[in-house]
Design a protein around this motif. Structure first.
Motif, PDB file in Angstrom:
ATOM      1  N   GLN A  66       0.830  -1.208   0.000  1.00 48.88           N
ATOM      2  CA  GLN A  66       0.000   0.000   0.000  1.00 48.88           C
ATOM      3  C   GLN A  66       0.865   1.258   0.000  1.00 48.88           C
ATOM      4  N   LYS A  67       1.921   1.236   0.777  1.00 52.93           N
ATOM      5  CA  LYS A  67       2.830   2.386   0.826  1.00 52.93           C
ATOM      6  C   LYS A  67       3.470   2.617  -0.546  1.00 52.93           C
ATOM      7  N   LYS A  68       3.811   1.534  -1.230  1.00 51.08           N
ATOM      8  CA  LYS A  68       4.389   1.657  -2.570  1.00 51.08           C
ATOM      9  C   LYS A  68       3.366   2.243  -3.541  1.00 51.08           C
ATOM     10  N   LYS A  69       2.128   1.763  -3.464  1.00 54.36           N
ATOM     11  CA  LYS A  69       1.064   2.300  -4.334  1.00 54.36           C
ATOM     12  C   LYS A  69       0.866   3.789  -4.082  1.00 54.36           C
ATOM     13  N   ASP A  70       0.882   4.182  -2.812  1.00 59.51           N
ATOM     14  CA  ASP A  70       0.721   5.603  -2.469  1.00 59.51           C
ATOM     15  C   ASP A  70       1.845   6.430  -3.082  1.00 59.51           C
ATOM     16  N   LEU A  71       3.081   5.929  -2.963  1.00 57.73           N
ATOM     17  CA  LEU A  71       4.233   6.637  -3.501  1.00 57.73           C
ATOM     18  C   LEU A  71       4.162   6.706  -5.025  1.00 57.73           C
ATOM     19  N   GLU A  72       3.806   5.602  -5.651  1.00 54.63           N
ATOM     20  CA  GLU A  72       3.663   5.587  -7.108  1.00 54.63           C
ATOM     21  C   GLU A  72       2.595   6.579  -7.552  1.00 54.63           C
ATOM     22  N   GLY A  73       1.510   6.636  -6.810  1.00 53.77           N
ATOM     23  CA  GLY A  73       0.439   7.573  -7.141  1.00 53.77           C
ATOM     24  C   GLY A  73       0.895   9.019  -7.084  1.00 53.77           C
ATOM     25  N   LYS A  74       1.789   9.281  -6.161  1.00 50.04           N
ATOM     26  CA  LYS A  74       2.314  10.639  -5.994  1.00 50.04           C
ATOM     27  C   LYS A  74       3.343  10.985  -7.075  1.00 50.04           C
ATOM     28  N   LEU A  75       4.172  10.015  -7.459  1.00 56.17           N
ATOM     29  CA  LEU A  75       5.286  10.290  -8.366  1.00 56.17           C
ATOM     30  C   LEU A  75       4.996   9.979  -9.831  1.00 56.17           C
ATOM     31  N   SER A  76       4.013   9.140 -10.096  1.00 53.59           N
ATOM     32  CA  SER A  76       3.714   8.770 -11.480  1.00 53.59           C
ATOM     33  C   SER A  76       3.377   9.964 -12.381  1.00 53.59           C
ATOM     34  N   PRO A  77       2.586  10.942 -11.924  1.00 49.86           N
ATOM     35  CA  PRO A  77       2.306  12.083 -12.800  1.00 49.86           C
ATOM     36  C   PRO A  77       3.583  12.833 -13.216  1.00 49.86           C
ATOM     37  N   ILE A  78       4.515  12.947 -12.313  1.00 52.06           N
ATOM     38  CA  ILE A  78       5.787  13.597 -12.621  1.00 52.06           C
ATOM     39  C   ILE A  78       6.528  12.792 -13.682  1.00 52.06           C
ATOM     40  N   MET A  79       6.610  11.486 -13.473  1.00 50.62           N
ATOM     41  CA  MET A  79       7.359  10.640 -14.382  1.00 50.62           C
ATOM     42  C   MET A  79       6.708  10.579 -15.763  1.00 50.62           C
ATOM     43  N   MET A  80       5.392  10.585 -15.814  1.00 51.37           N
ATOM     44  CA  MET A  80       4.706  10.573 -17.109  1.00 51.37           C
ATOM     45  C   MET A  80       5.030  11.841 -17.888  1.00 51.37           C
ATOM     46  N   ARG A  81       5.054  12.955 -17.199  1.00 46.81           N
ATOM     47  CA  ARG A  81       5.376  14.228 -17.849  1.00 46.81           C
ATOM     48  C   ARG A  81       6.819  14.247 -18.337  1.00 46.81           C
ATOM     49  N   VAL A  82       7.734  13.738 -17.534  1.00 41.52           N
ATOM     50  CA  VAL A  82       9.157  13.726 -17.877  1.00 41.52           C
ATOM     51  C   VAL A  82       9.418  12.841 -19.090  1.00 41.52           C
ATOM     52  N   TYR A  83       8.742  11.708 -19.167  1.00 41.71           N
ATOM     53  CA  TYR A  83       8.979  10.772 -20.260  1.00 41.71           C
ATOM     54  C   TYR A  83       8.242  11.131 -21.548  1.00 41.71           C
ATOM     55  N   GLN A  84       7.417  12.175 -21.526  1.00 45.01           N
ATOM     56  CA  GLN A  84       6.688  12.577 -22.752  1.00 45.01           C
ATOM     57  C   GLN A  84       7.599  13.259 -23.731  1.00 45.01           C
TER      58      GLN A  84
END
Length: 108
Positions: free
Chosen positions: A90-108
């Protein structure tokens, strides 16, 4: 001729103990795998900040968010010896939820 052999009761007892410990071992294994998974994700995110082809794509705010979130999570991990696999996941999912938008933007 049966001298030194285990009795049927001894064998049954050993089998029951093995089954009992197997379930405990599986719990521990799941916990270790979940803990390793979140730690690997944290260190992967830290390393991503310094990758040559990506580091210029992060804003200062992105870097701050990633560093603080990762450090906070790593501290949580250190103090969470009693946490089970589900808590780590659950902690990993929470962290991924927080950081995924940043990473999606960076990889675009």
């Amino acid at each position: 001729n049966d001298k030194g052999r285990l009795s049927k009761e001894d064998i049954e007892k050993m089998v029951q103990e093995a089954e009992k410990y197997k379930a405990e071992d599986e719990k521990v294994k799941a916990k270790v795998e979940a803990k390793n998974g979140i730690e690997n994700y944290c260190y992967s995110m830290k390393n991503t900040l310094t990758e040559e082809n990506l580091k210029d794509k992060f804003t200062d705010e992105d870097k701050k968010t990633i560093e603080e979130s990762v450090n906070e999570t790593l501290q949580w991990i250190e103090g969470s010896d009693s946490a089970d696999a589900a808590e780590f996941e659950q902690k990993k999912k929470d962290l991924e939820g927080k950081l995924s938008p940043i990473m999606m933007r960076v990889y675009q």
